[in-house]
Design a protein around this motif. Structure first.
Motif, PDB file in Angstrom:
ATOM      1  N   UNK A   1       0.833  -1.207   0.000  1.00 55.20           N
ATOM      2  CA  UNK A   1       0.000   0.000   0.000  1.00 55.20           C
ATOM      3  C   UNK A   1       0.867   1.255   0.000  1.00 55.20           C
ATOM      4  N   UNK A   2       1.978   1.222   0.747  1.00 63.31           N
ATOM      5  CA  UNK A   2       2.896   2.369   0.761  1.00 63.31           C
ATOM      6  C   UNK A   2       3.527   2.583  -0.612  1.00 63.31           C
ATOM      7  N   UNK A   3       3.839   1.485  -1.301  1.00 62.64           N
ATOM      8  CA  UNK A   3       4.387   1.593  -2.657  1.00 62.64           C
ATOM      9  C   UNK A   3       3.378   2.256  -3.588  1.00 62.64           C
ATOM     10  N   UNK A   4       2.124   1.835  -3.491  1.00 62.38           N
ATOM     11  CA  UNK A   4       1.100   2.423  -4.364  1.00 62.38           C
ATOM     12  C   UNK A   4       0.903   3.906  -4.065  1.00 62.38           C
TER      13      UNK A   4
ATOM     14  N   UNK B   1       0.610  -1.844  -9.737  1.00 60.27           N
ATOM     15  CA  UNK B   1      -0.383  -2.695  -9.058  1.00 60.27           C
ATOM     16  C   UNK B   1       0.265  -3.511  -7.952  1.00 60.27           C
ATOM     17  N   UNK B   2       1.172  -2.896  -7.226  1.00 57.82           N
ATOM     18  CA  UNK B   2       1.928  -3.610  -6.202  1.00 57.82           C
ATOM     19  C   UNK B   2       0.996  -4.216  -5.165  1.00 57.82           C
ATOM     20  N   UNK B   3       1.193  -5.497  -4.861  1.00 59.94           N
ATOM     21  CA  UNK B   3       0.442  -6.151  -3.793  1.00 59.94           C
ATOM     22  C   UNK B   3       1.412  -7.029  -3.004  1.00 59.94           C
ATOM     23  N   UNK B   4       0.882  -7.730  -2.022  1.00 59.05           N
ATOM     24  CA  UNK B   4       1.737  -8.532  -1.151  1.00 59.05           C
ATOM     25  C   UNK B   4       2.502  -9.589  -1.938  1.00 59.05           C
TER      26      UNK B   4
ATOM     27  N   UNK C   1      -9.927   0.144  -1.877  1.00 53.00           N
ATOM     28  CA  UNK C   1     -10.060  -1.046  -2.711  1.00 53.00           C
ATOM     29  C   UNK C   1      -8.715  -1.707  -3.008  1.00 53.00           C
ATOM     30  N   UNK C   2      -7.663  -0.918  -3.234  1.00 51.51           N
ATOM     31  CA  UNK C   2      -6.351  -1.516  -3.515  1.00 51.51           C
ATOM     32  C   UNK C   2      -5.853  -2.322  -2.317  1.00 51.51           C
ATOM     33  N   UNK C   3      -6.025  -1.767  -1.115  1.00 53.95           N
ATOM     34  CA  UNK C   3      -5.607  -2.493   0.081  1.00 53.95           C
ATOM     35  C   UNK C   3      -6.408  -3.779   0.238  1.00 53.95           C
ATOM     36  N   UNK C   4      -7.712  -3.685  -0.008  1.00 57.59           N
ATOM     37  CA  UNK C   4      -8.566  -4.867   0.123  1.00 57.59           C
ATOM     38  C   UNK C   4      -8.126  -5.959  -0.851  1.00 57.59           C
TER      39      UNK C   4
END
Length: 493
Positions: free
Chosen positions: A35-38, A49-52, A269-272
């Motif tokens: 989320x910090x990257x986004x 679209x960085x995610x875990x 929504x991105x975090x979710x």
């Protein structure tokens, strides 16, 4: 196209973990760091679209050098450092193995592999950003397990299975709400988690769900990150007992879904999406069909709300494939409703009606011992409420209003958030259906509940209703509703 002057090694080298990048992440979970990257990307006008999962691949050494968009974001996040300082290989050393010159670099804004650009436009979907590595189809439940391990697992699970030496287990607390996972912070080797820690994790999930039912997501989301970090720490510590390991993984996955839902309901929504992806990775690595069905269920709901109805349909259908052997008719009913919501978003009335009919028939089979614990919210009121949303999406306002009214009437009083949600749905359907006075009455009831409920979703719905009612200010009660609504404090995202 520029050719590489460096001859690649004939033998592929095994990836080396990127320890420098892992240190920079610090105590944040992979989802929090993503989320910090986004956020940093948005600061400089990039879209990634960085995610875990991506964070996990970087830390595992699978991504030796990021693409140009990520490079700009990382250097913005950590000024004064080079890619080498961040643990990446120099770009020159990976040319010929996937790196490209600036002229060859693919556009950063890649559309989903599920849809072409034309198909996305016809479906009325919001294009989603995907990175070049993201080639797997998450909705194909029959892809082989090795691919799932390589492409779907989260960083936390990699570290759980590849750990060595000492571990650090941080205490995770949800402040005054009392959600605490009793893990001991230490740099020394610690006692491996057992049944008490697994039980604490399961209790944290229950408490978060209960508080969300009563108060909504906005006030809970940020504080819920602490128990999630503690769950990751428990996985890192490991356990020698298979039964405890299964409970810890299941609990961590369910907690990721719960925190993802808090992000979802509060408009993040991105975090979710990132939290749901973590839960899906956990489920696939451990073969937990129930958790996988739950993750797909929530992913379908999120896709619908985010304007990706075709993805919603596919995720719901994947959930049904996984969930069917579990033997819960109520679960299959809810998953059919998730599919119906996707069909409604695609303006496919026939597909929606067929899915709604399946949902109703399955619901009527009643409860069973196979029903998952997390489905306690799913009763007749939720069935009516979700059907109301389908008819509203299809523009059948009178029919939507009938179901929304039934949902509010049937809802158990302790589910305060859901009552507010159904009344907000009712107010909007009445307003759009040409009944402004009744809409204002329903809207006033929602305003009465907002002292108890914090939900960006509900506030967004109510704001839309207010806009529809503006031309009808002279109708009975409308002016009073609009004046009171205009005085609402706006919740921070």
């Amino acid at each position: 196209m520029a050719s590489s002057m460096v001859t690649p090694s004939p033998l592929p080298r095994p990836p080396r973990p990127n320890l420098a990048f892992r240190r920079l992440r610090g105590p944040r979970s992979p989802a929090e760091f993503a989320a910090a990257v986004r956020r940093s990307a948005r600061e400089i006008g990039e879209r990634v679209s960085c995610d875990a999962r991506y964070v996990g691949r970087v830390e595992a050494g699978e991504i030796r050098c990021p693409n140009y968009a990520y490079e700009r974001v990382f250097l913005h996040m950590f000024p004064g450092r080079t890619l080498v300082d961040l643990g990446f290989a120099p770009r020159s050393s990976v040319r010929g193995r996937g790196a490209r010159t600036a002229e060859d670099t693919p556009p950063a804004h890649l559309t989903s592999p599920v849809l072409t650009t034309d198909e996305t436009a016809r479906a009325g979907e919001t294009p989603e950003v995907y990175e070049p590595y993201d080639t797997q189809d998450p909705y194909d439940t029959h892809q082989n397990h090795e691919n799932h391990e390589n492409h779907e697992e989260s960083d936390v699970l990699r570290r759980a299975f590849m750990r060595g030496g000492t571990v650090t287990v941080a205490a995770g607390t949800l402040g005054p709400l009392g959600l605490t996972l009793d893990a001991v912070a230490t740099e020394r080797s610690v006692r491996r988690p057992g049944t008490s820690e697994a039980g604490a994790l399961e209790e944290a999930v229950r408490r978060i769900r209960l508080l969300d039912d009563r108060h909504g997501a906005d006030g809970l989301y940020r504080r819920a990150a602490a128990p999630l970090r503690a769950a990751y720490a428990l996985l890192d510590a490991g356990t020698t007992r298979q039964s405890v390991a299964e409970r810890l993984h299941s609990g961590a996955g369910e907690l990721a879904i719960s925190v993802g839902w808090l992000a979802h309901d509060s408009g993040r929504f991105d975090d979710a999406r990132s939290h749901y992806a973590e839960a899906l990775a956990t489920a696939r690595l451990t073969g937990d069909a129930g958790l996988e069905a739950h993750a797909f269920c929530n992913t379908a709901f999120l896709a619908r709300d985010a304007g990706r109805p075709r993805e919603a349909v596919r995720a719901a259908q994947a959930a049904q494939r996984v969930g069917r052997p579990l033997g819960s008719a109520r679960l299959m009913s809810l998953l059919a409703l998730r599919e119906a919501g996707g069909w409604a978003g695609l303006a496919d009335r026939t597909g929606c009606e067929q899915a709604l009919a399946r949902a109703q028939a399955l619901f009527e089979r009643g409860h069973s011992d196979a029903d998952p614990e997390w489905m306690s919210f799913y009763g007749e009121a939720e069935l009516e409420g979700l059907e109301a949303q389908c008819w509203s999406t299809l523009g059948d306002w009178p029919r939507a209003a009938r179901h929304a009214r039934r949902a509010a009437h049937l809802q158990d009083p302790h589910f305060t958030r859901n009552i507010a949600l159904y009344m907000a749905e009712l107010a909007d359907d009445l307003a759009r259906g040409g009944r402004p006075d009744e809409a204002a009455t329903a809207g006033m009831r929602v305003l009465d509940l907002l002292d108890l409920v914090q939900s960006s979703r509900i506030q967004t719905m109510l704001a839309g209703t207010a806009r529809v009612l503006l031309p009808h200010r002279r109708a009975s009660g409308v002016s009073t509703f609009l004046d009171r609504h205009s005085g609402l404090p706006r919740t921070a995202a």
